[in-house]
Design a protein around this motif. Structure first.
Motif, PDB file in Angstrom:
ATOM      1  N   HIS A 328       0.836  -1.204   0.000  1.00  0.00           N
ATOM      2  CA  HIS A 328       0.000   0.000   0.000  1.00  0.00           C
ATOM      3  C   HIS A 328       0.871   1.254   0.000  1.00  0.00           C
ATOM      4  O   HIS A 328       0.489   2.268   0.582  1.00  0.00           O
ATOM      5  CB  HIS A 328      -0.931  -0.004   1.210  1.00  0.00           C
ATOM      6  CG  HIS A 328      -2.025  -1.018   1.119  1.00  0.00           C
ATOM      7  ND1 HIS A 328      -3.326  -0.695   0.787  1.00  0.00           N
ATOM      8  CD2 HIS A 328      -2.012  -2.366   1.313  1.00  0.00           C
ATOM      9  CE1 HIS A 328      -4.068  -1.788   0.782  1.00  0.00           C
ATOM     10  NE2 HIS A 328      -3.300  -2.823   1.102  1.00  0.00           N
ATOM     11  N   ALA A 329       2.008   1.190  -0.655  1.00  0.00           N
ATOM     12  CA  ALA A 329       2.950   2.305  -0.822  1.00  0.00           C
ATOM     13  C   ALA A 329       3.594   2.706   0.495  1.00  0.00           C
ATOM     14  O   ALA A 329       4.789   2.485   0.694  1.00  0.00           O
ATOM     15  CB  ALA A 329       2.295   3.497  -1.509  1.00  0.00           C
ATOM     16  N   SER A 330       2.842   3.314   1.413  1.00  0.00           N
ATOM     17  CA  SER A 330       3.425   3.725   2.691  1.00  0.00           C
ATOM     18  C   SER A 330       3.526   2.574   3.671  1.00  0.00           C
ATOM     19  O   SER A 330       4.356   2.612   4.585  1.00  0.00           O
ATOM     20  CB  SER A 330       2.594   4.848   3.324  1.00  0.00           C
ATOM     21  OG  SER A 330       2.666   6.027   2.548  1.00  0.00           O
ATOM     22  N   TYR A 331       2.667   1.568   3.508  1.00  0.00           N
ATOM     23  CA  TYR A 331       2.726   0.415   4.407  1.00  0.00           C
ATOM     24  C   TYR A 331       2.504  -0.857   3.616  1.00  0.00           C
ATOM     25  O   TYR A 331       2.009  -0.836   2.486  1.00  0.00           O
ATOM     26  CB  TYR A 331       1.697   0.546   5.538  1.00  0.00           C
ATOM     27  CG  TYR A 331       0.268   0.244   5.153  1.00  0.00           C
ATOM     28  CD1 TYR A 331      -0.307  -0.995   5.430  1.00  0.00           C
ATOM     29  CD2 TYR A 331      -0.530   1.195   4.514  1.00  0.00           C
ATOM     30  CE1 TYR A 331      -1.619  -1.274   5.096  1.00  0.00           C
ATOM     31  CE2 TYR A 331      -1.838   0.931   4.177  1.00  0.00           C
ATOM     32  CZ  TYR A 331      -2.387  -0.313   4.467  1.00  0.00           C
ATOM     33  OH  TYR A 331      -3.687  -0.595   4.122  1.00  0.00           O
ATOM     34  N   VAL A 332       2.895  -1.952   4.202  1.00  0.00           N
ATOM     35  CA  VAL A 332       2.635  -3.260   3.622  1.00  0.00           C
ATOM     36  C   VAL A 332       1.774  -4.036   4.606  1.00  0.00           C
ATOM     37  O   VAL A 332       2.021  -4.025   5.816  1.00  0.00           O
ATOM     38  CB  VAL A 332       3.943  -4.022   3.304  1.00  0.00           C
ATOM     39  CG1 VAL A 332       4.774  -4.273   4.541  1.00  0.00           C
ATOM     40  CG2 VAL A 332       3.646  -5.336   2.584  1.00  0.00           C
ATOM     41  N   GLN A 333       0.731  -4.661   4.090  1.00  0.00           N
ATOM     42  CA  GLN A 333      -0.128  -5.489   4.926  1.00  0.00           C
ATOM     43  C   GLN A 333       0.476  -6.886   4.972  1.00  0.00           C
ATOM     44  O   GLN A 333       0.353  -7.662   4.023  1.00  0.00           O
ATOM     45  CB  GLN A 333      -1.553  -5.526   4.370  1.00  0.00           C
ATOM     46  CG  GLN A 333      -2.557  -6.236   5.266  1.00  0.00           C
ATOM     47  CD  GLN A 333      -2.874  -5.451   6.531  1.00  0.00           C
ATOM     48  OE1 GLN A 333      -2.736  -4.229   6.549  1.00  0.00           O
ATOM     49  NE2 GLN A 333      -3.290  -6.142   7.580  1.00  0.00           N
ATOM     50  N   GLY A 334       1.180  -7.174   6.046  1.00  0.00           N
ATOM     51  CA  GLY A 334       1.830  -8.463   6.172  1.00  0.00           C
ATOM     52  C   GLY A 334       0.828  -9.596   6.315  1.00  0.00           C
ATOM     53  O   GLY A 334      -0.162  -9.462   7.038  1.00  0.00           O
ATOM     54  N   LEU A 335       1.110 -10.690   5.638  1.00  0.00           N
ATOM     55  CA  LEU A 335       0.189 -11.832   5.633  1.00  0.00           C
ATOM     56  C   LEU A 335       0.842 -13.083   6.201  1.00  0.00           C
ATOM     57  O   LEU A 335       0.389 -14.194   5.936  1.00  0.00           O
ATOM     58  CB  LEU A 335      -0.301 -12.099   4.199  1.00  0.00           C
ATOM     59  CG  LEU A 335      -0.975 -10.913   3.492  1.00  0.00           C
ATOM     60  CD1 LEU A 335      -1.296 -11.269   2.052  1.00  0.00           C
ATOM     61  CD2 LEU A 335      -2.232 -10.497   4.234  1.00  0.00           C
ATOM     62  N   GLY A 336       1.918 -12.875   6.959  1.00  0.00           N
ATOM     63  CA  GLY A 336       2.653 -14.023   7.483  1.00  0.00           C
ATOM     64  C   GLY A 336       1.848 -14.857   8.459  1.00  0.00           C
ATOM     65  O   GLY A 336       0.927 -14.353   9.109  1.00  0.00           O
ATOM     66  N   PRO A 337       2.187 -16.148   8.577  1.00  0.00           N
ATOM     67  CA  PRO A 337       1.446 -17.026   9.480  1.00  0.00           C
ATOM     68  C   PRO A 337       1.682 -16.696  10.954  1.00  0.00           C
ATOM     69  O   PRO A 337       0.855 -17.014  11.801  1.00  0.00           O
ATOM     70  CB  PRO A 337       1.986 -18.414   9.135  1.00  0.00           C
ATOM     71  CG  PRO A 337       3.355 -18.160   8.585  1.00  0.00           C
ATOM     72  CD  PRO A 337       3.253 -16.856   7.853  1.00  0.00           C
ATOM     73  N   LYS A 338       2.806 -16.033  11.274  1.00  0.00           N
ATOM     74  CA  LYS A 338       3.090 -15.688  12.662  1.00  0.00           C
ATOM     75  C   LYS A 338       2.557 -14.298  12.979  1.00  0.00           C
ATOM     76  O   LYS A 338       2.507 -13.421  12.122  1.00  0.00           O
ATOM     77  CB  LYS A 338       4.600 -15.732  12.916  1.00  0.00           C
ATOM     78  CG  LYS A 338       5.218 -17.108  12.736  1.00  0.00           C
ATOM     79  CD  LYS A 338       6.710 -17.075  13.052  1.00  0.00           C
ATOM     80  CE  LYS A 338       7.325 -18.458  12.895  1.00  0.00           C
ATOM     81  NZ  LYS A 338       8.794 -18.443  13.201  1.00  0.00           N
ATOM     82  N   ALA A 339       2.175 -14.103  14.238  1.00  0.00           N
ATOM     83  CA  ALA A 339       1.589 -12.822  14.648  1.00  0.00           C
ATOM     84  C   ALA A 339       2.541 -11.662  14.387  1.00  0.00           C
ATOM     85  O   ALA A 339       2.115 -10.560  14.023  1.00  0.00           O
ATOM     86  CB  ALA A 339       1.213 -12.879  16.123  1.00  0.00           C
ATOM     87  N   ASP A 340       3.838 -11.906  14.559  1.00  0.00           N
ATOM     88  CA  ASP A 340       4.820 -10.842  14.362  1.00  0.00           C
ATOM     89  C   ASP A 340       4.967 -10.430  12.906  1.00  0.00           C
ATOM     90  O   ASP A 340       5.620  -9.422  12.615  1.00  0.00           O
ATOM     91  CB  ASP A 340       6.193 -11.282  14.900  1.00  0.00           C
ATOM     92  CG  ASP A 340       6.240 -11.296  16.415  1.00  0.00           C
ATOM     93  OD1 ASP A 340       5.406 -10.617  17.041  1.00  0.00           O
ATOM     94  OD2 ASP A 340       7.109 -11.986  16.962  1.00  0.00           O
TER      95      ASP A 340
END
Length: 495
Positions: A328-340
């Motif tokens: 999203h340009a300024s941020y990335v929506q992380g989709l990793g399996p771990k909460a972190d």
């Protein structure tokens, strides 16, 4: 340091230990037998630039300090909890790091300013440019210090003795520090090149001067400095927002810190690894910055997630998938399996940290901020609405938003324009290390003129975290180690 290599390794040994906290005199190589050639002059300047890559400067701490106490970021990471909670003290790591490393850069710049004029056989134009660049570096470092600590010792000569009478300076008044910053930038702008890729230039000096004058509420001087950039010969231009990142001396760049992605002078650029989820980060751990923090003022949400437009605003809208998630340009929506590694993460530094050492550069000054400074200064000078919008609209339109005109609700008054400028500055420069300093500016503005109101100020954040609008936390304390070694210093109130 990318593109700048110190031709003589001993240049770093000459300059590395010359700072306020590390008071060893220069005994290994005396300036009298080092500053002999143009090569030596360039090496000494490179060492000064290298100081900006230190942890306490732009490798890590200045960004964390500029973001974590603000309403843009939060973190579960214990390393920045004191900043996030606005619960720092004179022993907090970042408090000491920023003080030490900015003075280290100042000391290296002081050596350049003192000795380069005496180097024989140099091209006169290049000598002037070197001196101008050194003045810029000194001004930038003092600006960082005075914004963080208030009155600080004003050291204008390199550390060349262990004599406490020379080393232990008292704190100079804030106005005196700012006067020196303005002087260095004004002189430096007259010496530096219009264009010099990956170096400080006239545009760098004037853009920083605009920020300095804005901080002091010198509206006319801030606008004048901004217009010198907008109408200057630097060749700057706005470009697609998403393509700005990572920084790499692009057309919008006015000054950025050059990182190579390898250990250089004992420094490394750690931000991407501290911000990004896997797989870009070296490993999975609680990241330092997440762009979520829920703040309420008069029952109205003011957190960043409540004001961004993820559909129309190109600074926040979906740009496509990347290996860390949704860009999203300024941020990335992380989709990793771990909460972190799940959720929103800062995405303005994108390169693999490769062991906490990224090749991304760091924007210190870019053209968009200069437009916003011109808009803010014009508005505070009570210029006609359309004149203010002429500086604000290029930023809105680059983001894909419709331009405003004098009949727009946002332009109904000086107050509504102030709110819109504050908002666009926040959305444009999010995570670039300026939000907390902007919130402090807004608090100081209201202190100076109670009729002026901003949607949120640093005092709102302090009240939320500490339960009281404690004005003492608009400044850091002086580091404990510095108080223990310099008997001329007194601690800031409240610490």
């Amino acid at each position: 340091m990318k593109k700048f290599f110190i031709p003589a390794a001993f240049a770093m040994s000459l300059l590395a230990s010359c700072n306020v906290l590390d008071k060893e005199p220069l005994t290994t190589i005396a300036p009298s037998n080092f500053f002999k050639s143009a090569t030596d002059a360039e090496a000494s300047l490179t060492a000064a630039y290298d100081g900006l890559q230190s942890k306490g400067c732009y490798a890590e701490v200045l960004n964390l300090v500029g973001n974590m106490p603000s309403d843009d970021c939060t973190s579960n990471n214990n390393d920045v909890r004191a900043l996030d909670d606005i619960n720092w003290n004179s022993s907090t790591g970042q408090v000491g790091d920023a003080y030490r490393d900015n003075y280290r850069t100042i000391n290296r710049a002081n050596s350049v300013i003192k000795y380069v004029p005496g180097v024989a056989g140099m091209n006169a134009t290049r000598r002037d440019q070197i001196l101008g660049e050194a003045r810029f570096l000194r001004a930038l470092s003092y600006f960082n210090l005075v914004r963080l600590y208030g009155p600080v010792p004003l050291r204008l000569e390199p550390t060349e003795t262990g004599d406490p009478a020379v080393l232990n300076l008292p704190r100079a008044a804030t106005d005196q520090v700012y006067a020196r910053i303005v002087e260095d930038l004004t002189i430096g702008a007259g010496l530096m090149a219009d264009v010099n890729p990956a170096r400080a230039t006239k545009g760098s000096a004037n853009a920083l001067l605009a920020r300095v004058q804005l901080t002091q509420r010198n509206w006319s001087a801030a606008k004048d400095a901004a217009l010198l950039v907008l109408g200057g010969k630097g060749g700057y231009s706005l470009q697609g927002f998403n393509s700005l990142f990572p920084a790499d001396n692009k057309s919008e760049s006015i000054f950025e810190i050059q990182f190579s992605g390898s250990a250089d002078g004992g420094t490394s650029f750690t931000l991407p690894d501290l911000l990004l989820p896997l797989p870009a980060a070296t490993y999975s751990f609680a990241k330092f910055n997440l762009p979520t923090l829920f703040v309420t003022r008069n029952a109205q949400p003011t957190d960043l997630t409540s004001v961004v437009d993820t559909i129309n605003d190109q600074r926040w809208s979906y740009q496509g998938n990347v290996n860390t998630g949704r860009n999203h340009a300024s941020y990335v929506q992380g989709l990793g399996p771990k909460a972190d590694d799940s959720g929103p993460f800062v995405y303005k530094w994108r390169s693999d940290g490769s062991g906490f050492n990224s090749s991304d550069n760091y924007y210190v000054l870019r053209l968009a901020e200069v437009y916003l400074t011109a808009a803010e200064a014009s508005n505070e000078l009570n210029s006609p609405a359309q004149a203010v919008l002429d500086y604000l609209n290029p930023i809105r339109q680059r983001a894909g938003l419709l331009p405003l005109d004098a009949s727009s609700p946002e332009a109904a008054s000086q107050a509504t324009l102030r709110t819109e400028i504050d908002k666009q500055r926040r959305l444009e420069l999010a995570f670039e290390g300026e939000r907390w300093f902007d919130l402090i500016r807004y608090a100081r503005h209201t202190q100076a003129n109670s009729a002026v109101q901003h949607a949120v100020t640093a005092l709102d954040m302090i009240a939320q975290k500490r339960g009281t609008r404690d004005v003492n936390y608009l400044l850091f304390p002086i580091p404990l180690g510095e108080l223990n070694t310099n008997t001329q210093l007194q601690q800031n109130p409240g610490y």
